[in-house]
Scaffold this motif. Structure first.
Motif, PDB file in Angstrom:
ATOM      1  N   GLN A 113      82.106   6.496  -0.745  1.00 30.74           N
ATOM      2  CA  GLN A 113      83.262   5.871  -0.109  1.00 30.74           C
ATOM      3  C   GLN A 113      83.421   4.406  -0.523  1.00 30.74           C
ATOM      4  O   GLN A 113      84.532   3.883  -0.545  1.00 30.74           O
ATOM      5  N   ASP A 161      90.066   3.515  -0.446  1.00 30.01           N
ATOM      6  CA  ASP A 161      90.218   4.111   0.881  1.00 30.01           C
ATOM      7  C   ASP A 161      91.667   4.379   1.265  1.00 30.01           C
ATOM      8  O   ASP A 161      91.943   4.927   2.345  1.00 30.01           O
ATOM      9  N   ILE A 190      89.840   9.938   1.669  1.00 25.25           N
ATOM     10  CA  ILE A 190      89.390   9.799   3.047  1.00 25.25           C
ATOM     11  C   ILE A 190      88.438  10.931   3.400  1.00 25.25           C
ATOM     12  O   ILE A 190      88.604  12.073   2.953  1.00 25.25           O
ATOM     13  N   ARG A 191      87.470  10.606   4.212  1.00 21.91           N
ATOM     14  CA  ARG A 191      86.556  11.625   4.714  1.00 21.91           C
ATOM     15  C   ARG A 191      87.206  12.331   5.891  1.00 21.91           C
ATOM     16  O   ARG A 191      87.693  11.681   6.836  1.00 21.91           O
ATOM     17  N   VAL A 192      87.228  13.654   5.849  1.00 24.24           N
ATOM     18  CA  VAL A 192      87.879  14.433   6.896  1.00 24.24           C
ATOM     19  C   VAL A 192      86.905  15.337   7.641  1.00 24.24           C
ATOM     20  O   VAL A 192      87.277  16.006   8.611  1.00 24.24           O
ATOM     21  N   HIS A 193      85.673  15.353   7.175  1.00 27.12           N
ATOM     22  CA  HIS A 193      84.657  16.234   7.747  1.00 27.12           C
ATOM     23  C   HIS A 193      83.313  15.688   7.303  1.00 27.12           C
ATOM     24  O   HIS A 193      83.237  14.953   6.312  1.00 27.12           O
ATOM     25  N   LYS A 194      82.248  16.043   8.001  1.00 26.74           N
ATOM     26  CA  LYS A 194      80.926  15.548   7.602  1.00 26.74           C
ATOM     27  C   LYS A 194      80.551  15.995   6.189  1.00 26.74           C
ATOM     28  O   LYS A 194      79.707  15.367   5.532  1.00 26.74           O
ATOM     29  N   THR A 232      85.883  14.299  14.587  1.00 24.21           N
ATOM     30  CA  THR A 232      85.325  12.965  14.335  1.00 24.21           C
ATOM     31  C   THR A 232      86.220  12.135  13.415  1.00 24.21           C
ATOM     32  O   THR A 232      86.347  10.917  13.576  1.00 24.21           O
ATOM     33  N   TYR A 233      86.849  12.795  12.440  1.00 26.56           N
ATOM     34  CA  TYR A 233      87.616  12.079  11.415  1.00 26.56           C
ATOM     35  C   TYR A 233      89.133  12.285  11.559  1.00 26.56           C
ATOM     36  O   TYR A 233      89.900  11.754  10.767  1.00 26.56           O
ATOM     37  N   LYS A 234      89.550  13.028  12.570  1.00 34.65           N
ATOM     38  CA  LYS A 234      90.954  13.436  12.675  1.00 34.65           C
ATOM     39  C   LYS A 234      91.903  12.258  12.877  1.00 34.65           C
ATOM     40  O   LYS A 234      92.957  12.172  12.230  1.00 34.65           O
ATOM     41  N   ALA A 248      91.550   8.979  12.149  1.00 37.26           N
ATOM     42  CA  ALA A 248      91.656   8.140  10.946  1.00 37.26           C
ATOM     43  C   ALA A 248      92.474   8.847   9.877  1.00 37.26           C
ATOM     44  O   ALA A 248      93.274   8.208   9.165  1.00 37.26           O
ATOM     45  N   PHE A 249      92.308  10.144   9.763  1.00 35.77           N
ATOM     46  CA  PHE A 249      93.072  10.925   8.791  1.00 35.77           C
ATOM     47  C   PHE A 249      94.557  10.898   9.136  1.00 35.77           C
ATOM     48  O   PHE A 249      95.409  10.655   8.258  1.00 35.77           O
TER      49      PHE A 249
END
Length: 245
Positions: free
Chosen positions: A188, A193, A197-201, A230-232, A234-235
């Motif tokens: 990352q 950015d 983007i991170r959407v899941h672990k 967890t990432y929803k 921010a996504f």
């Protein structure tokens, strides 16, 4: 310049064949043979080994498990009677995958491939860059990623998504898959950015490569990628900036 090598196989006849073949090739220096994967650990700690001829299916500890345990494995040629491990071999950056019974011609072809890479690496000992290297550093187009014994040039605009697999990341691009020991945090830091983007672990995705979003699932090419809680948020915020919503 010789390559130090060992052979690991629970079949005595297979070890004898590799030993006989290796004696005929002047750039191979066979240091020893082992009939199980576990017995090789102490030898690898105490000796410089450039190449392992490695069987897969062995009692107690398989060749795949051995490779996954080694932090900095030598070059590897898998020798096996089974073809279903080809994808796993690719993920572990194995140089060649040789099916038994092994002919001398096939043995030579595999070792020549390793030796070419060995000589190239020996002649290029300067540290390879691990970050993006471009003329315009404010808008990098690519990065160099360490993958096994190789350092691979990866263009950002060709990345589809990045998938976590145990201790590795697998970078899926439009035309290849690249395994690396980089972790998600480091990845990352390298990526923009506003585009990734991170959407899941277990997943980072490229916003530009999204085909569609349905509920909490992203479709990219043939892959369905989950969006975790967890990432929803921010996504969704990034999507709003990109006028997706």
């Amino acid at each position: 310049m010789k390559m130090n090598c060992i052979a690991v196989d629970d079949e005595l006849l297979a070890l004898k064949k590799i030993e006989r073949f290796a004696e005929k090739i002047d750039y191979l220096n066979l240091l020893g043979t082992f009939d199980n994967a576990l017995s090789t650990f102490s030898f690898l700690r105490e000796n410089k080994v450039d190449l392992i001829f490695l069987d897969i299916q062995m009692d107690e500890f398989t060749g795949i498990q051995l490779l996954e345990t080694l932090k900095d494995p030598p070059y590897v040629i898998l020798t096996t009677a089974f073809d279903e491990y080809a994808l796993k071999a690719y993920e572990l950056d194995v140089v060649d995958y040789v099916l038994k019974p092994i002919s001398f011609e096939r043995f030579v072809k595999a070792t020549e491939k390793v030796y070419a890479r060995f000589l190239k690496d020996q002649n290029n000992q300067s540290p390879a860059p691990t970050q993006h290297v471009v003329e315009n550093n404010d808008n990098p187009e690519y990065t160099f990623i360490k993958s096994g014994n190789k350092t691979v040039k990866v263009y950002f605009d060709r990345i589809l998504y990045i998938e976590g697999q145990r201790d590795y990341l697998q970078i899926h691009t439009e035309d290849s898959r690249i395994m690396t020991l980089l972790n998600f945090k480091k990845m990352q830091e390298i990526l923009d950015d506003q585009k990734f983007i991170r959407v899941h672990k277990s997943y980072i995705i490229s916003i530009d490569k999204i085909d569609y979003i349905e509920n909490n699932t992203i479709k990219i090419k043939d892959k369905l990628i989950p969006v975790s809680s967890t990432y929803k948020i921010a996504f969704q915020n990034l999507l709003q900036k990109k006028n997706f919503l």
